[in-house]
Design a protein around this motif. Structure first.
Motif, PDB file in Angstrom:
ATOM      1  N   PRO A 114     -33.683  17.454  99.204  1.00  0.00           N
ATOM      2  CA  PRO A 114     -32.502  16.847  99.831  1.00  0.00           C
ATOM      3  C   PRO A 114     -31.909  15.752  98.947  1.00  0.00           C
ATOM      4  O   PRO A 114     -32.601  15.183  98.088  1.00  0.00           O
ATOM      5  CB  PRO A 114     -33.062  16.270 101.142  1.00  0.00           C
ATOM      6  CG  PRO A 114     -34.286  17.081 101.414  1.00  0.00           C
ATOM      7  CD  PRO A 114     -34.866  17.422 100.083  1.00  0.00           C
ATOM      8  N   TYR A 115     -30.649  15.434  99.179  1.00  0.00           N
ATOM      9  CA  TYR A 115     -29.919  14.505  98.314  1.00  0.00           C
ATOM     10  C   TYR A 115     -30.692  13.221  98.007  1.00  0.00           C
ATOM     11  O   TYR A 115     -30.788  12.812  96.846  1.00  0.00           O
ATOM     12  CB  TYR A 115     -28.564  14.147  98.948  1.00  0.00           C
ATOM     13  CG  TYR A 115     -27.941  12.927  98.307  1.00  0.00           C
ATOM     14  CD1 TYR A 115     -27.366  13.021  97.049  1.00  0.00           C
ATOM     15  CD2 TYR A 115     -27.980  11.675  98.931  1.00  0.00           C
ATOM     16  CE1 TYR A 115     -26.822  11.904  96.420  1.00  0.00           C
ATOM     17  CE2 TYR A 115     -27.434  10.558  98.328  1.00  0.00           C
ATOM     18  CZ  TYR A 115     -26.861  10.674  97.068  1.00  0.00           C
ATOM     19  OH  TYR A 115     -26.337   9.554  96.447  1.00  0.00           O
ATOM     20  N   LEU A 116     -31.235  12.582  99.008  1.00  0.00           N
ATOM     21  CA  LEU A 116     -31.874  11.274  98.788  1.00  0.00           C
ATOM     22  C   LEU A 116     -33.115  11.371  97.913  1.00  0.00           C
ATOM     23  O   LEU A 116     -33.495  10.399  97.262  1.00  0.00           O
ATOM     24  CB  LEU A 116     -32.223  10.623 100.127  1.00  0.00           C
ATOM     25  CG  LEU A 116     -31.039  10.077 100.929  1.00  0.00           C
ATOM     26  CD1 LEU A 116     -31.509   9.623 102.302  1.00  0.00           C
ATOM     27  CD2 LEU A 116     -30.350   8.930 100.179  1.00  0.00           C
ATOM     28  N   PRO A 139     -20.561   9.984  94.880  1.00  0.00           N
ATOM     29  CA  PRO A 139     -19.594   9.151  94.163  1.00  0.00           C
ATOM     30  C   PRO A 139     -19.031   8.002  94.992  1.00  0.00           C
ATOM     31  O   PRO A 139     -18.348   7.121  94.445  1.00  0.00           O
ATOM     32  CB  PRO A 139     -18.483  10.147  93.785  1.00  0.00           C
ATOM     33  CG  PRO A 139     -18.599  11.241  94.776  1.00  0.00           C
ATOM     34  CD  PRO A 139     -20.060  11.350  95.090  1.00  0.00           C
ATOM     35  N   LEU A 140     -19.298   8.009  96.294  1.00  0.00           N
ATOM     36  CA  LEU A 140     -18.891   6.889  97.136  1.00  0.00           C
ATOM     37  C   LEU A 140     -19.977   5.818  97.169  1.00  0.00           C
ATOM     38  O   LEU A 140     -19.679   4.625  97.324  1.00  0.00           O
ATOM     39  CB  LEU A 140     -18.588   7.381  98.555  1.00  0.00           C
ATOM     40  CG  LEU A 140     -17.543   8.505  98.641  1.00  0.00           C
ATOM     41  CD1 LEU A 140     -17.400   8.978 100.083  1.00  0.00           C
ATOM     42  CD2 LEU A 140     -16.211   8.049  98.070  1.00  0.00           C
ATOM     43  N   ILE A 141     -21.231   6.243  97.029  1.00  0.00           N
ATOM     44  CA  ILE A 141     -22.344   5.298  96.971  1.00  0.00           C
ATOM     45  C   ILE A 141     -22.416   4.659  95.579  1.00  0.00           C
ATOM     46  O   ILE A 141     -22.421   3.439  95.431  1.00  0.00           O
ATOM     47  CB  ILE A 141     -23.660   6.014  97.333  1.00  0.00           C
ATOM     48  CG1 ILE A 141     -23.630   6.492  98.783  1.00  0.00           C
ATOM     49  CG2 ILE A 141     -24.860   5.094  97.085  1.00  0.00           C
ATOM     50  CD1 ILE A 141     -24.743   7.442  99.157  1.00  0.00           C
ATOM     51  N   ARG A 142     -22.460   5.502  94.554  1.00  0.00           N
ATOM     52  CA  ARG A 142     -22.401   4.995  93.175  1.00  0.00           C
ATOM     53  C   ARG A 142     -20.922   5.015  92.782  1.00  0.00           C
ATOM     54  O   ARG A 142     -20.452   5.864  92.038  1.00  0.00           O
ATOM     55  CB  ARG A 142     -23.266   5.843  92.260  1.00  0.00           C
ATOM     56  CG  ARG A 142     -24.725   5.892  92.709  1.00  0.00           C
ATOM     57  CD  ARG A 142     -25.618   6.540  91.684  1.00  0.00           C
ATOM     58  NE  ARG A 142     -25.948   5.626  90.602  1.00  0.00           N
ATOM     59  CZ  ARG A 142     -27.053   4.878  90.527  1.00  0.00           C
ATOM     60  NH1 ARG A 142     -27.960   4.941  91.487  1.00  0.00           N
ATOM     61  NH2 ARG A 142     -27.254   4.074  89.510  1.00  0.00           N
ATOM     62  N   SER A 143     -20.210   4.050  93.288  1.00  0.00           N
ATOM     63  CA  SER A 143     -18.750   4.100  93.381  1.00  0.00           C
ATOM     64  C   SER A 143     -18.053   3.685  92.095  1.00  0.00           C
ATOM     65  O   SER A 143     -18.651   3.115  91.165  1.00  0.00           O
ATOM     66  CB  SER A 143     -18.295   3.166  94.509  1.00  0.00           C
ATOM     67  OG  SER A 143     -18.669   1.814  94.192  1.00  0.00           O
ATOM     68  N   ALA A 144     -16.757   3.960  92.071  1.00  0.00           N
ATOM     69  CA  ALA A 144     -15.921   3.511  90.951  1.00  0.00           C
ATOM     70  C   ALA A 144     -15.962   1.996  90.823  1.00  0.00           C
ATOM     71  O   ALA A 144     -15.961   1.456  89.707  1.00  0.00           O
ATOM     72  CB  ALA A 144     -14.488   4.001  91.156  1.00  0.00           C
ATOM     73  N   GLU A 145     -16.007   1.315  91.958  1.00  0.00           N
ATOM     74  CA  GLU A 145     -16.065  -0.147  91.920  1.00  0.00           C
ATOM     75  C   GLU A 145     -17.355  -0.642  91.266  1.00  0.00           C
ATOM     76  O   GLU A 145     -17.335  -1.617  90.498  1.00  0.00           O
ATOM     77  CB  GLU A 145     -15.957  -0.712  93.344  1.00  0.00           C
ATOM     78  CG  GLU A 145     -14.607  -0.513  94.011  1.00  0.00           C
ATOM     79  CD  GLU A 145     -14.343   0.922  94.449  1.00  0.00           C
ATOM     80  OE1 GLU A 145     -13.163   1.283  94.622  1.00  0.00           O
ATOM     81  OE2 GLU A 145     -15.323   1.694  94.604  1.00  0.00           O
ATOM     82  N   ASN A 197     -29.463  11.832 106.585  1.00  0.00           N
ATOM     83  CA  ASN A 197     -28.605  13.007 106.442  1.00  0.00           C
ATOM     84  C   ASN A 197     -27.444  12.790 105.479  1.00  0.00           C
ATOM     85  O   ASN A 197     -26.395  13.436 105.597  1.00  0.00           O
ATOM     86  CB  ASN A 197     -28.071  13.430 107.818  1.00  0.00           C
ATOM     87  CG  ASN A 197     -29.188  13.829 108.764  1.00  0.00           C
ATOM     88  OD1 ASN A 197     -30.125  14.523 108.359  1.00  0.00           O
ATOM     89  ND2 ASN A 197     -29.118  13.372 109.999  1.00  0.00           N
ATOM     90  N   ILE A 198     -27.621  11.889 104.539  1.00  0.00           N
ATOM     91  CA  ILE A 198     -26.601  11.697 103.505  1.00  0.00           C
ATOM     92  C   ILE A 198     -26.562  12.944 102.626  1.00  0.00           C
ATOM     93  O   ILE A 198     -27.604  13.490 102.253  1.00  0.00           O
ATOM     94  CB  ILE A 198     -26.917  10.444 102.659  1.00  0.00           C
ATOM     95  CG1 ILE A 198     -26.920   9.193 103.548  1.00  0.00           C
ATOM     96  CG2 ILE A 198     -25.922  10.281 101.525  1.00  0.00           C
ATOM     97  CD1 ILE A 198     -27.372   7.948 102.836  1.00  0.00           C
TER      98      ILE A 198
END
Length: 444
Positions: free
Chosen positions: A321-323, A205-211, A198-199
């Motif tokens: 869905p997103y995934l 942007p938190l998964i493929r993050s700035a870090e 349910n992502i």
């Protein structure tokens, strides 16, 4: 080729705007002056219009070969020409991946038969094809593409020794997609542990993050400095990454350059609520703070180029869905319109648009006789009515995939004419397909 005389245009070029005529002969700009007379020339009345050097898009995915249900070189080059893009550089993550000189030649052959715009194609790098990479001809190939983050097929380069060899030995510019794969996988595992299947896209942007972006970009910069590599980092998406780059002048002396994409200048994470997967890109659209910092970097010279990363997928694919929904979206038809909208909003000047979409691309890639409105240069030109509003709808998009992330947006400016290598290729909604674009050549 016809002789064409453009009369009374407001020419936006090399830091100034002047009203003048332009005479085009044999594909080239022969003369720029007021009051030119040329009996027998085809005249184009440009009074009240602005004339720009055509945009050179250094990052597109036109999906041919292998993914032509999404797009192909003919359809996407047509959309690009309608959007004022006169030349493009296409990426190697097609099917098969462009990992040999033979496969690279195959793409050039297709373009030579169908592309309405001028073209070049990147040679792809993998963990296992360094010998093929080193055969790349600097004179007629734009660069080498390295995915330092996941991609289609066998194109993730995550072997540190291979990366070092590429940076050390590459005969031409190395362009990188920088996202740290290990960081992304760790983030994804954490989100799956918490949310299961349910992502949602706002978590992208938190998964493929700035870090993840900064870790990879900083590594690329470090390697480039170590080996004096000509490095170009694509689609900067975070404020932190902007600080990795210098604003050295003149640009031709800059060894490490960077690109911003239109979607990272236009959208931010608040738009996921209404746009959903339609603005799912890699790297992800991030915060408003990141968006503002990227624009500041563009304006102050830390970021050198504005491009699209045009990457179409079908409506059916994006509605998953997103995934399951793939990352990427179509942009070439509306990129300049979006930048002109930013001009109307007071965010960027007309001369800066010409600089970042044409002049600097030609300089960074050392393109021969393109990117500037100069006598003796190819006539890659775009006429624009800055005050002719139109609304983007699903009915007027030209992409093969049939949609745009800008649907519903009204733009104030519209492209009226596009000239490709001296040929009038597009005029007020009509295409002239009798001439094919040229292969880009490079002064290297």
């Amino acid at each position: 080729m016809n002789t064409i005389l453009i009369k009374g245009a407001s020419i936006v070029n090399e830091g100034q705007i002047i009203v003048a005529d332009i005479l085009i002969k044999g594909g080239f700009i022969e003369k720029i002056a007021a009051g030119i007379s040329e009996p027998g020339a085809t005249e184009v009345n440009a009074e009240g219009l602005h004339l720009f050097p055509g945009m050179i898009d250094d990052q597109v995915h036109f999906r041919e070969p292998g993914l032509t249900h999404k797009a192909d070189i003919f359809t996407e080059s047509m959309a690009a020409v309608a959007g004022g893009i006169t030349s493009f550089m296409e990426m190697p993550n097609t099917v098969p991946n462009t990992l040999t000189q033979e496969l690279l030649a195959d793409k050039y052959k297709i373009a030579s038969e169908v592309s309405l715009a001028n073209y070049s194609f990147f040679m792809g790098a993998s963990n296992t094809n360094i010998e093929e990479v080193l055969k790349t001809d600097p004179k007629n190939v734009c660069g080498i593409k390295v995915f330092m983050g996941s991609s289609t097929g066998n194109m993730l380069v995550d072997n540190e020794q291979v990366l070092e060899n590429i940076f050390k030995e590459a005969p031409i510019l190395v362009a990188t997609h920088c996202e740290d794969e290990q960081t992304i996988q760790q983030n994804m595992a954490a989100f799956k542990a918490r949310y299961g299947e349910n992502i949602t896209v706002d978590m992208h942007p938190l998964i493929r993050s700035a870090e993840a972006c900064y870790k990879s970009s900083s590594m690329a910069v470090e390697l480039a400095k170590r080996y004096a590599t000509r490095l170009h980092i694509l689609h900067i998406s975070t404020a932190k990454e902007v600080a990795l780059f210098d604003n050295i002048t003149p640009l031709k002396d800059k060894k490490i350059t960077a690109e911003a994409c239109v979607h990272h200048l236009w959208f931010d994470d608040s738009d996921y609520a209404t746009k959903g997967n339609w603005i799912k890109w890699n790297p992800a659209v991030k915060t408003a703070t990141d968006k503002d910092a990227i624009l500041k970097g563009v304006l102050d010279g830390h970021i050198d180029i504005i491009a699209t990363d045009h990457a179409p997928h079908t409506i059916e694919e994006k509605e998953q869905p997103y995934l399951q929904a793939p990352s990427g979206g179509p942009l070439v038809q509306h990129a300049l319109s979006a930048l002109f909208e930013m001009y109307h909003q007071g965010k960027i000047s007309l001369v800066q648009i010409a600089e970042k979409t044409a002049h600097n691309v030609a300089t960074c890639f050392e393109i021969e006789k393109r990117g500037f409105i100069r006598e003796g240069y190819w006539a890659d030109l775009v006429l624009v009515n800055l005050n002719d509003p139109y609304k983007v709808t699903r009915q007027n998009v030209l992409y093969k995939c049939g949609w745009s992330p800008f649907e519903g947006q009204t733009f104030q400016a519209e492209i009226t004419h596009t000239f490709i290598s001296g040929n009038l290729a597009y005029q007020r909604g009509k295409f002239m397909t009798n001439e094919i674009g040229k292969r880009l050549q490079f002064n290297r």
